[in-house]
Design a protein around this motif. Sequence first.
Motif, short mmCIF file in Angstrom:
data_model
loop_
_atom_site.label_atom_id
_atom_site.label_comp_id
_atom_site.label_asym_id
_atom_site.label_seq_id
_atom_site.Cartn_x
_atom_site.Cartn_y
_atom_site.Cartn_z
N LEU A 152 0.84 -1.20 0.00
CA LEU A 152 0.00 0.00 0.00
C LEU A 152 0.87 1.25 0.00
N TYR A 153 1.91 1.26 0.83
CA TYR A 153 2.81 2.42 0.87
C TYR A 153 3.42 2.64 -0.51
N GLU A 154 3.91 1.56 -1.10
CA GLU A 154 4.56 1.66 -2.41
C GLU A 154 3.60 2.09 -3.50
N ALA A 155 2.35 1.62 -3.42
CA ALA A 155 1.36 1.92 -4.46
C ALA A 155 0.96 3.39 -4.49
N VAL A 156 0.90 4.03 -3.33
CA VAL A 156 0.43 5.42 -3.28
C VAL A 156 1.56 6.44 -3.38
N ALA A 157 2.80 6.00 -3.22
CA ALA A 157 3.93 6.93 -3.12
C ALA A 157 4.30 7.57 -4.44
N ASP A 158 4.48 8.89 -4.39
CA ASP A 158 5.07 9.64 -5.49
C ASP A 158 6.58 9.69 -5.32
N LEU A 159 7.03 9.54 -4.08
CA LEU A 159 8.44 9.64 -3.72
C LEU A 159 8.69 8.69 -2.56
N THR A 160 9.80 7.95 -2.60
CA THR A 160 10.20 7.09 -1.51
C THR A 160 11.51 7.61 -0.94
N VAL A 161 11.57 7.75 0.38
CA VAL A 161 12.76 8.25 1.07
C VAL A 161 13.19 7.20 2.08
N ASP A 162 14.41 6.71 1.93
CA ASP A 162 15.00 5.75 2.85
C ASP A 162 15.39 6.49 4.12
N VAL A 163 14.78 6.15 5.25
CA VAL A 163 15.02 6.88 6.50
C VAL A 163 15.88 6.07 7.48
N ARG A 164 16.65 5.14 6.95
CA ARG A 164 17.48 4.33 7.84
C ARG A 164 18.71 5.07 8.36
N HIS A 165 19.21 6.03 7.60
CA HIS A 165 20.43 6.74 8.02
C HIS A 165 20.26 8.22 7.74
N GLY A 166 20.31 9.02 8.79
CA GLY A 166 20.16 10.46 8.65
C GLY A 166 19.25 11.01 9.72
N SER A 167 19.03 12.30 9.65
CA SER A 167 18.19 12.98 10.63
C SER A 167 16.87 13.41 9.99
N PRO A 168 15.87 13.72 10.81
CA PRO A 168 14.62 14.24 10.24
C PRO A 168 14.85 15.46 9.35
N GLU A 169 15.79 16.32 9.74
CA GLU A 169 16.09 17.51 8.94
C GLU A 169 16.69 17.13 7.58
N ASP A 170 17.56 16.09 7.57
CA ASP A 170 18.12 15.59 6.30
C ASP A 170 17.01 15.10 5.38
N PHE A 171 16.08 14.33 5.94
CA PHE A 171 15.00 13.77 5.13
C PHE A 171 14.05 14.86 4.65
N ALA A 172 13.79 15.85 5.51
CA ALA A 172 12.93 16.97 5.11
C ALA A 172 13.54 17.71 3.92
N LEU A 173 14.82 17.96 3.97
CA LEU A 173 15.49 18.65 2.87
C LEU A 173 15.45 17.81 1.60
N GLN A 174 15.66 16.51 1.75
CA GLN A 174 15.59 15.61 0.59
C GLN A 174 14.20 15.65 -0.05
N ILE A 175 13.17 15.66 0.77
CA ILE A 175 11.79 15.71 0.25
C ILE A 175 11.54 17.04 -0.45
N ALA A 176 11.91 18.14 0.21
CA ALA A 176 11.67 19.46 -0.38
C ALA A 176 12.39 19.60 -1.71
N ARG A 177 13.61 19.12 -1.79
CA ARG A 177 14.35 19.19 -3.05
C ARG A 177 13.71 18.32 -4.12
N ALA A 178 13.30 17.11 -3.76
CA ALA A 178 12.69 16.20 -4.73
C ALA A 178 11.39 16.77 -5.28
N LEU A 179 10.64 17.47 -4.42
CA LEU A 179 9.38 18.08 -4.85
C LEU A 179 9.61 19.46 -5.47
#
Length: 191
Positions: A152-179
Amino acid sequence: MPLDKAHERIAIVLVGPMAAGKSAVGRALAALLQGEYVDTDEVFVQENGPISDFFEARGEEAFRALEAEVVARAVAGDIAVSHPEAPRIVSLGGGSLGSERSREAIASSHVVYLEADLATVLPRIARDTGRPMLTGDAAERWLALFDQRRPLYEAVADLTVDVRHGSPEDFALQIARALETPGTPAKEGTE
């Protein structure tokens, strides 16, 4: 999938398994974009009391029905926020996508799947007793639920972000840049 003026009111919705960090990443993304953050689990608790108590008293089916209403309201902007004109970031509970109504509610949103594994979430779920879906062997239950919900997660996702290594701020920046969100700092070395 850039966010232009015509689409800047479209919600950015974070999905993924329990304890993947959706709340932390959502708050970091809202801070980065100067947006409003809505956690559907928090809204549910404000309106109905603790999720574990609700589960015990009324069961999962009743919970999922009310949760789907909260998801629809959050994505549509029908939950009171301080700055309704700001970008809206919404995080969903891990099982929200089991409801067709919730999947329909997020269909026109920018959906980001925060991909995690058991090693990443185990320290969080081991000390959290407020997750009714993880009663018993929390690790075993998490894996079973993740295996069931991952499609279900994979089916609805426009973007997938691997959150195994990094900080919430790193992932937020990755999302903002991707969008390609306006106002997002450029990658180092680019202008």
